[in-house]
Write an enzyme that holds these catalytic residues in place. Sequence first.
Site, short mmCIF file in Angstrom:
data_model
loop_
_atom_site.label_atom_id
_atom_site.label_comp_id
_atom_site.label_asym_id
_atom_site.label_seq_id
_atom_site.Cartn_x
_atom_site.Cartn_y
_atom_site.Cartn_z
N ARG A 51 0.84 -1.20 0.00
CA ARG A 51 0.00 0.00 0.00
C ARG A 51 0.88 1.26 0.00
NH1 ARG A 51 -3.44 -3.69 2.68
NH2 ARG A 51 -2.57 -3.38 4.75
N PHE A 63 -7.97 -7.88 -9.14
CA PHE A 63 -8.16 -8.62 -7.88
C PHE A 63 -8.13 -7.62 -6.72
CE2 PHE A 63 -5.91 -11.50 -10.82
CZ PHE A 63 -6.80 -12.56 -10.89
N ASP A 76 -12.84 -7.15 -9.62
CA ASP A 76 -12.89 -8.27 -8.69
C ASP A 76 -14.14 -9.08 -9.00
OD1 ASP A 76 -11.28 -8.85 -5.84
OD2 ASP A 76 -13.25 -9.80 -5.96
N SER A 77 -14.08 -10.38 -8.73
CA SER A 77 -15.25 -11.22 -9.01
C SER A 77 -16.26 -11.17 -7.88
CB SER A 77 -14.80 -12.66 -9.26
OG SER A 77 -14.09 -13.14 -8.14
N ALA A 83 -11.32 -11.86 -13.62
CA ALA A 83 -10.18 -11.02 -14.02
C ALA A 83 -9.59 -11.47 -15.36
CB ALA A 83 -9.11 -11.06 -12.94
N ASP A 121 -2.87 -8.75 -8.05
CA ASP A 121 -2.71 -9.44 -6.76
C ASP A 121 -3.70 -10.60 -6.65
OD1 ASP A 121 -2.02 -10.04 -4.13
OD2 ASP A 121 -3.24 -8.44 -3.27
N CYS A 175 0.99 -14.94 -3.83
CA CYS A 175 0.88 -15.20 -2.39
C CYS A 175 0.87 -16.70 -2.13
CB CYS A 175 -0.35 -14.52 -1.80
SG CYS A 175 -1.90 -15.13 -2.45
N1 SAH Z 1 -5.28 -6.77 -3.45
C1 SAH Z 1 -6.28 -7.04 -2.42
C2 SAH Z 1 -6.33 -8.49 -2.03
C3 SAH Z 1 -6.67 -9.42 -3.16
S1 SAH Z 1 -7.24 -10.96 -2.61
C4 SAH Z 1 -5.99 -6.16 -1.20
O1 SAH Z 1 -4.87 -5.65 -1.09
O2 SAH Z 1 -6.87 -6.01 -0.37
C5 SAH Z 1 -7.75 -11.71 -4.08
C6 SAH Z 1 -9.06 -11.19 -4.64
O3 SAH Z 1 -9.26 -11.87 -5.87
C7 SAH Z 1 -10.30 -11.44 -3.82
O4 SAH Z 1 -10.95 -10.23 -3.59
C8 SAH Z 1 -11.19 -12.33 -4.71
O5 SAH Z 1 -12.57 -11.99 -4.65
C9 SAH Z 1 -10.65 -12.04 -6.05
N2 SAH Z 1 -10.78 -13.10 -7.07
C10 SAH Z 1 -10.57 -14.41 -6.96
N3 SAH Z 1 -10.69 -15.03 -8.15
C11 SAH Z 1 -10.99 -14.06 -9.05
C12 SAH Z 1 -11.20 -14.03 -10.45
N4 SAH Z 1 -11.12 -15.14 -11.18
N5 SAH Z 1 -11.46 -12.86 -11.04
C13 SAH Z 1 -11.51 -11.71 -10.32
N6 SAH Z 1 -11.31 -11.67 -9.00
C14 SAH Z 1 -11.05 -12.82 -8.37
#
Ligand code: SAH
Length: 395
Positions: free
Chosen positions: A213, A229, A251-252, A279, A299, A339
């Site tokens: 951040r 994401f 985000d999904s 995504a 991410d 991660c």
């Molecule tokens: N960058 C964020 C954390 C991301 S966690 C932060 O700093 O707070 C991963 C995220 O990916 C989650 O919110 C989840 O809902 C999303 N996600 C998982 N699979 C996905 C997909 N296929 N397409 C879009 N989003 C997805």
Amino acid sequence: MTTPTLWLRANRDRSVKRHHPWIFSGGVARVDGNPGPGDTVLVKAADSTALGWAAYSPASQIRARMWTFEPDEEVDAEFVAGRVAAAAARRAPLLGSGLTDSARLVFSEADGVPGLVADRYGDTVVCQLTTAGADAWREVLAGTLAALPGVACVYERSDADVREREGLGQRVGLLRGQVPSSDLVAHEAGFRFAVDVAGGHKTGFYLDQRDARAAVASWAAGRRVLNVFGYTGAFSVIAASRGAASVTTIDSSGPALSIAARNGGLNGVDVGELVEADAFAALRGLRDRARQYDLILLDPPKLANTEAQVDKASRAYKDLNLLAVKLLAPGGVLMTWSCSGAMPMELFQKVVAGAALDARRAVRIIGRLHQPADHPVPLAFPEAEYLKGLVLHAD
Ligand code: SAH
């Protein structure tokens, strides 16, 4: 009464002697004394040398996790409480720095409390118990966390899939104190982020991206930002407040994006465009429309849970990073993370290099990002390192 004892096979004591906390089922010769799940067992080498005490997990491939490498130490309530208190005390500099009121207090094996993750958001502690050993000490753990100065509530979010590997069911609910407020907020670097304790991912907020951040804050000004994401939009809020030219969040999860909108309001910024979509598909759509961004944040969730999944995950990381590099405007910056603990940094970097090559872009590493100080990595337990990121510049 015989002490429950776990005997290692001959020549399988090296890793314990190097203070690695995991004992795999294949290394176990036999177990005496009929211990139950979570019971404390004495660990002995084949030559009868006592190596320490461990929490027994009969259902798990990781059959035992070391509590201590001192055979003379007693693993009792005072010992367990002491470990938790010491871990919390190590976060005092961070929590006292004025930067944030939210931090991971206990990071499982990395803090000598296998199976306990405890995250603090202001006066609220959210914990996750993932092993039989931690489960057995639930009351002591909850009581110790509740007794920390300023803590009003301890809430359990033991709904992670990993509990199945330990033969444990899910447990969610209040352990101590009052029900967490529905407008609980994490304060960090002047920002306010809503924490969804009961319904959010993991414990409600990604404390592990704190350093990221700060990096986003320093790169966002004047840039067209794409946050892929984006979860509850922490990066998006920061980018918007630091003068990004535009912000788009993908985000999904609809509920996560609703919180992203709320986070915009909490910080007095227009959080920008929120796109509820897969995504992979959304990035392809943006590519087909030849869209360009100056800062892309990528991410994804954990794509490899185990080493067996690393090949498949590599292909997904390649796809995502290829699409992202193609969307970068000249001079654009991509922050890209994995991660997955099972994915080594070197392999992740190779995969991203392959993506840049396929995109025919000259890309340079200009920075690296890691899990922050409240997610430590013991030298004896490198497995604790799971989050790695690259800051990349494309010509
Ligand atoms: N960058 C964020 C954390 C991301 S966690 C932060 O700093 O707070 C991963 C995220 O990916 C989650 O919110 C989840 O809902 C999303 N996600 C998982 N699979 C996905 C997909 N296929 N397409 C879009 N989003 C997805």
